[in-house]
Motif scaffolding. Structure first.
Motif, mmCIF file in Angstrom:
data_model
loop_
_atom_site.group_PDB
_atom_site.id
_atom_site.type_symbol
_atom_site.label_atom_id
_atom_site.label_comp_id
_atom_site.label_asym_id
_atom_site.label_seq_id
_atom_site.Cartn_x
_atom_site.Cartn_y
_atom_site.Cartn_z
ATOM 1 N N LEU A 1 0.207 2.769 -8.449
ATOM 2 C CA LEU A 1 1.436 2.424 -9.161
ATOM 3 C C LEU A 1 2.370 3.629 -9.255
ATOM 4 C CD1 LEU A 1 0.420 0.164 -12.196
ATOM 5 C CD2 LEU A 1 1.571 -0.520 -10.076
ATOM 6 N N ALA A 2 1.803 4.785 -9.548
ATOM 7 C CA ALA A 2 2.625 5.996 -9.628
ATOM 8 C C ALA A 2 3.270 6.304 -8.283
ATOM 9 C CB ALA A 2 1.774 7.170 -10.105
ATOM 10 N N SER A 3 2.525 6.135 -7.207
ATOM 11 C CA SER A 3 3.087 6.366 -5.873
ATOM 12 C C SER A 3 4.176 5.344 -5.553
ATOM 13 C CB SER A 3 1.977 6.296 -4.820
ATOM 14 O OG SER A 3 1.017 7.309 -5.018
ATOM 15 N N VAL B 1 9.904 3.383 -4.842
ATOM 16 C CA VAL B 1 10.992 2.527 -5.333
ATOM 17 C C VAL B 1 12.221 3.350 -5.652
ATOM 18 C CG1 VAL B 1 11.690 1.079 -7.273
ATOM 19 C CG2 VAL B 1 9.474 0.693 -6.169
ATOM 20 N N ASP B 2 12.016 4.543 -6.163
ATOM 21 C CA ASP B 2 13.157 5.394 -6.513
ATOM 22 C C ASP B 2 13.975 5.803 -5.287
ATOM 23 O OD1 ASP B 2 12.467 5.220 -9.166
ATOM 24 O OD2 ASP B 2 11.398 7.141 -9.213
ATOM 25 N N GLU B 3 13.423 5.609 -4.087
ATOM 26 C CA GLU B 3 14.152 5.934 -2.858
ATOM 27 C C GLU B 3 15.026 4.781 -2.363
ATOM 28 O OE1 GLU B 3 11.686 7.496 0.241
ATOM 29 O OE2 GLU B 3 10.337 8.492 -1.172
ATOM 30 N N CYS C 1 6.275 -0.032 2.716
ATOM 31 C CA CYS C 1 6.719 -0.511 1.401
ATOM 32 C C CYS C 1 8.236 -0.601 1.338
ATOM 33 C CB CYS C 1 6.207 0.418 0.302
ATOM 34 S SG CYS C 1 4.418 0.431 0.084
ATOM 35 N N LEU C 2 8.903 0.441 1.809
ATOM 36 C CA LEU C 2 10.366 0.442 1.773
ATOM 37 C C LEU C 2 10.943 -0.663 2.642
ATOM 38 C CD1 LEU C 2 11.130 4.266 1.853
ATOM 39 C CD2 LEU C 2 11.738 2.671 0.017
ATOM 40 N N ASP D 1 0.856 -1.189 0.000
ATOM 41 C CA ASP D 1 0.000 0.000 0.000
ATOM 42 C C ASP D 1 0.890 1.236 0.000
ATOM 43 O OD1 ASP D 1 -1.822 2.015 0.272
ATOM 44 O OD2 ASP D 1 -3.000 1.003 1.827
ATOM 45 N N PRO D 2 1.066 1.874 -1.163
ATOM 46 C CA PRO D 2 1.944 3.045 -1.241
ATOM 47 C C PRO D 2 1.523 4.220 -0.379
ATOM 48 C CG PRO D 2 1.559 2.126 -3.418
ATOM 49 C CD PRO D 2 0.585 1.457 -2.480
#
Length: 282
Positions: free
Chosen positions: A272-274, A279-281, A241-242, A234-235
């Motif tokens: 998905l966008a969130s 993920v980029d972190e 998530c991380l 759940d973003p």
């Protein structure tokens, strides 16, 4: 670590599917695939069951979109994202049948196929299709060897314990010189099969520490993929998530297959966008 998508709607197991998926169709699937493609997700998946016994549907689910038709449609609606079967049951098909059908998918998608394969575990389905249940593991090993010799050539030949062929032309064949083959399973034997014969392992139904213990028993080849499921994410809770993604990375994941919590197609795409931002972190 690459991030893939466990495509919603195409498989609906009671324990994992959200209510909105029951009413969704191909336009919803295509929109989600296009969103994942635009956001830079690495792959999306589709599983295989031909027919599920009524008595098993309460656990396994009854909805399984055909992977070849589904991924072929999505190939035309996307440009970059890879198309992964997760998984084809090897015993249901002759290796050259897979080489022709999925080699064609690789060709029409511009070389985006990942061939996820498995031994299979549903005996009534084997019986229905006239597929041999006994020695299915040994047959699967032989089928993977046959596929490796066949997927990317026009005149394949192979001489194995269960499959032997030659003097035949298979066109079109796969565009990729070496189609990635990932082996699904939850046993040590599936891991050994993957390491010895394929390019990656996709375990399921195992706890993270079980996976770590199993991976410690084998020498992982260079370039070999460990493809682990993240479960529902759940973003709206980035820290959770991380934590989950980092735990999988620490175990050795080279790719993670994610699903996200959502209550509609619109919400799924927003989630998905969130997730992409989270993920980029990493």
């Amino acid at each position: 670590m690459r991030i893939g998508l466990s495509t919603p709607v195409v498989v609906q197991t009671p324990a994992a599917a959200s209510p909105w998926e029951a009413g969704a169709g191909i336009c919803d699937i295509a929109r989600i695939a296009e969103t994942a493609d635009d956001l830079g997700f690495d792959y999306l998946t589709c599983s295989e069951h031909v027919a599920v016994p009524v008595g098993d549907a309460a656990v396994r689910g009854a909805t399984y979109w055909d992977p070849l038709a589904t991924l072929g449609f999505l190939a035309a609606r996307t440009a970059r994202i890879r198309l992964a079967t997760s998984v084809l049951v090897l015993g249901y098909h002759h290796p050259l049948e897979i080489a022709k059908r999925y080699g064609t998918l690789d060709r029409v998608s511009g070389g985006r196929l990942i061939l996820g394969v498995g031994v299979g575990s549903l005996q009534p389905e084997f019986d229905l299709l006239g597929a041999p249940w006994e020695e299915r593991g040994a047959r699967a090993d032989d089928a993977i060897r046959a596929l490796r010799s066949s997927l990317s050539v026009a005149e394949p030949s192979y001489d194995g314990d269960f499959y032997t062929f030659g003097g035949m032309v298979v066109e079109p064949h796969a565009e990729q010189p070496r189609v990635p083959i990932w082996v699904g399973g939850r046993s040590r034997r599936s891991l050994r099969r993957a390491v010895g014969l394929a390019d990656g392992w996709m375990p399921f139904g195992l706890r993270t520490m079980q996976i770590a213990d199993m991976l410690a028993t084998v020498d992982i080849p260079d370039g070999f993929d460990i493809v682990l499921p993240a479960g529902p994410l759940d973003p709206r809770e980035p820290s959770g998530c991380l934590t989950r993604l980092r735990a999988l990375r620490d175990v050795g994941a080279t790719a993670v297959t994610c699903s996200v919590a959502a209550d509609s197609t619109d919400h799924y795409c927003a989630q998905l966008a969130s997730l992409r931002g989270i993920v980029d972190e990493l």
